[in-house]
Design a protein around this motif. Structure first.
Motif, PDB file in Angstrom:
ATOM      1  N   ASP A  64       0.762  -1.152   0.096  1.00  0.00           N
ATOM      2  CA  ASP A  64      -0.123   0.186   0.085  1.00  0.00           C
ATOM      3  C   ASP A  64       0.901   1.144  -0.096  1.00  0.00           C
ATOM      4  O   ASP A  64       0.576   2.262  -0.685  1.00  0.00           O
ATOM      5  N   GLU A  65       2.156   1.172   0.713  1.00  0.00           N
ATOM      6  CA  GLU A  65       2.848   2.456   0.947  1.00  0.00           C
ATOM      7  C   GLU A  65       3.469   2.567  -0.494  1.00  0.00           C
ATOM      8  O   GLU A  65       3.906   3.827  -0.937  1.00  0.00           O
ATOM      9  N   VAL A  66       3.675   1.447  -1.315  1.00  0.00           N
ATOM     10  CA  VAL A  66       4.288   1.862  -2.748  1.00  0.00           C
ATOM     11  C   VAL A  66       3.355   2.881  -3.800  1.00  0.00           C
ATOM     12  O   VAL A  66       3.735   3.761  -4.436  1.00  0.00           O
ATOM     13  N   VAL A  67       2.260   2.910  -3.303  1.00  0.00           N
ATOM     14  CA  VAL A  67       0.941   3.331  -4.298  1.00  0.00           C
ATOM     15  C   VAL A  67       0.529   4.640  -3.332  1.00  0.00           C
ATOM     16  O   VAL A  67      -0.192   5.551  -4.176  1.00  0.00           O
ATOM     17  N   ASP A  68       0.618   4.760  -2.236  1.00  0.00           N
ATOM     18  CA  ASP A  68      -0.186   5.468  -1.498  1.00  0.00           C
ATOM     19  C   ASP A  68       0.834   6.809  -0.929  1.00  0.00           C
ATOM     20  O   ASP A  68       0.234   7.419  -0.009  1.00  0.00           O
ATOM     21  N   GLY A  69       1.920   7.088  -1.284  1.00  0.00           N
ATOM     22  CA  GLY A  69       2.649   8.288  -1.089  1.00  0.00           C
ATOM     23  C   GLY A  69       4.271   8.087  -0.645  1.00  0.00           C
ATOM     24  O   GLY A  69       4.834   8.966  -1.158  1.00  0.00           O
ATOM     25  N   PRO A  70       4.770   7.191   0.222  1.00  0.00           N
ATOM     26  CA  PRO A  70       6.171   7.154   0.396  1.00  0.00           C
ATOM     27  C   PRO A  70       7.000   7.206  -0.791  1.00  0.00           C
ATOM     28  O   PRO A  70       8.082   7.740  -0.893  1.00  0.00           O
ATOM     29  N   ALA A  71       6.416   6.192  -1.857  1.00  0.00           N
ATOM     30  CA  ALA A  71       7.243   5.926  -2.984  1.00  0.00           C
ATOM     31  C   ALA A  71       7.331   7.123  -3.827  1.00  0.00           C
ATOM     32  O   ALA A  71       8.664   7.645  -4.432  1.00  0.00           O
ATOM     33  N   THR A  72       6.235   8.092  -3.660  1.00  0.00           N
ATOM     34  CA  THR A  72       6.202   9.279  -4.621  1.00  0.00           C
ATOM     35  C   THR A  72       7.256  10.131  -3.765  1.00  0.00           C
ATOM     36  O   THR A  72       7.964  11.081  -4.463  1.00  0.00           O
ATOM     37  N   GLU A  73       7.034  10.267  -2.490  1.00  0.00           N
ATOM     38  CA  GLU A  73       7.844  11.151  -1.705  1.00  0.00           C
ATOM     39  C   GLU A  73       9.484  10.857  -1.875  1.00  0.00           C
ATOM     40  O   GLU A  73      10.396  11.904  -1.705  1.00  0.00           O
ATOM     41  N   ALA A  74       9.847   9.673  -2.147  1.00  0.00           N
ATOM     42  CA  ALA A  74      11.060   9.256  -2.290  1.00  0.00           C
ATOM     43  C   ALA A  74      11.480   9.801  -3.738  1.00  0.00           C
ATOM     44  O   ALA A  74      12.914   9.469  -4.059  1.00  0.00           O
ATOM     45  N   GLY A  75      10.584  10.199  -4.661  1.00  0.00           N
ATOM     46  CA  GLY A  75      11.100  10.659  -5.841  1.00  0.00           C
ATOM     47  C   GLY A  75      10.662   9.816  -7.096  1.00  0.00           C
ATOM     48  O   GLY A  75      11.062   9.766  -8.157  1.00  0.00           O
ATOM     49  N   LEU A  76       9.688   8.725  -6.828  1.00  0.00           N
ATOM     50  CA  LEU A  76       9.470   7.743  -7.858  1.00  0.00           C
ATOM     51  C   LEU A  76       8.306   8.247  -8.505  1.00  0.00           C
ATOM     52  O   LEU A  76       7.122   8.536  -7.790  1.00  0.00           O
TER      53      LEU A  76
END
Length: 312
Positions: A64-76
């Motif tokens: 869920d974290e891959v699609v809900d924020g942390p991945a985006t915040e990491a630059g993905l």
């Protein structure tokens, strides 16, 4: 999809036992950090069953974290997030087949899947729903049903396998238990959608409920959604008594916590729901846990008798 594996501690090599224990401890950290509700409920399970439930929750949370924020915040960007999610699914399926992963959360999940007897028939729909979060911002009835099944109902079925796998061929109604597990998973997901209307729309740009626009959200819409959740909760409540004794209190508490949340959503005006995240305070959670342990927690609460538009 059933896999044979030896669960007796003494039959596994010492270094593998250490890795197993480390992986399961990592999964325990995930549930303790992310969910007080599920963490509290899981403490009512026996140690072995509690580890299986935590292993399931941890993988679900990481995906869920891959699609809900942390991945985006990491630059993905979206495509990189999709690649990471695909790799996580591939690692999960490989670990279920082989019994090992270098990712501790995946390793722990695979041990649970192999021990309790599930595989791609449940994990594939789950990862399909996670991909939908990268592909869709709105849903129609068909995609909503598919999303809820894959993101929540199959998780309920994974947990059910952890509850009943020791029973062999259960004497209780397996079909009824399956329906109850799916209903409870659906209720949990829909409650979360309703509680997180503002964050999903404003932060993630998503609208899960078909035909529901947060900009015109009103009491009639809120009441309809609350009633739909209540129907799932009521269905699930009728099957909790069929669970093995080890699981009844834990599932009963999880039900009571989400019943309380649905009741609070029912009493919160629609105009507040679109700007405020309703939650169940920790002291109330502790009170509900005490009631469940004392056998006094109702499996049906106030949501179906609330006064529309009432104050919270």
């Amino acid at each position: 999809m059933t896999h044979s594996t030896t669960t007796a501690t003494g039959s596994r090599p010492a270094r593998l036992q250490l890795y197993d224990a480390t992986a399961e401890a990592a999964s325990g950290v995930v549930i303790d950090r992310y969910s007080t509700s599920f963490g509290l409920a899981s403490r009512m399970l026996s140690r072995d069953t509690r580890e299986h439930i935590r292993n399931v929750y941890a993988l679900v949370r990481v995906a869920d974290e891959v699609v809900d924020g942390p991945a985006t915040e990491a630059g993905l960007d979206r495509e990189l997030a999709r690649t990471v999610l695909d790799e996580l699914e591939a690692d999960t399926e490989r670990a279920i087949a082989l019994g090992f992963s270098v990712n501790p959360v995946v390793h722990a999940f695979a041990r649970t899947a192999r021990t309790t007897g599930f595989g791609a028939e449940l994990t594939a729909p789950f990862f399909a729903s996670m991909r939908m979060d990268l592909e869709r911002t709105e849903h129609d009835d068909a995609s909503f049903d598919a999303y809820v099944y894959g993101s929540a109902e199959v998780v309920g079925l994974m947990c059910l396998r952890a509850f009943v796998y020791r029973a062999g061929r259960p004497t209780f109604d397996q079909a009824e238990l399956v329906a109850g597990a799916r209903a409870l998973g659906a209720a949990f997901q829909k409650v979360n959608f309703l509680r997180d209307l503002h964050a999903d729309f404003e932060v993630l740009g998503r609208s899960y409920f078909p035909g529901v626009d947060i900009r015109s959200f009103d009491e009639a819409t809120k009441d309809r959604l609350v009633a739909d959740v209540q129907a799932d909760l009521d269905h699930a409540a009728r099957t909790i008594r069929l669970l093995p004794a080890d699981a009844r209190n834990a599932v009963g508490l999880a039900h009571a916590l989400f019943q309380e949340l649905n009741d609070r959503l029912a009493r919160t005006p629609a105009t507040r729901l679109v700007t405020t995240r309703v939650r169940v305070p920790n002291p109330v959670k502790v009170r509900l846990a005490a009631q469940v342990l004392a056998g006094r927690a109702p499996l049906r609460s106030r949501a179906t008798t609330h006064r529309p538009g009432g104050s919270s």
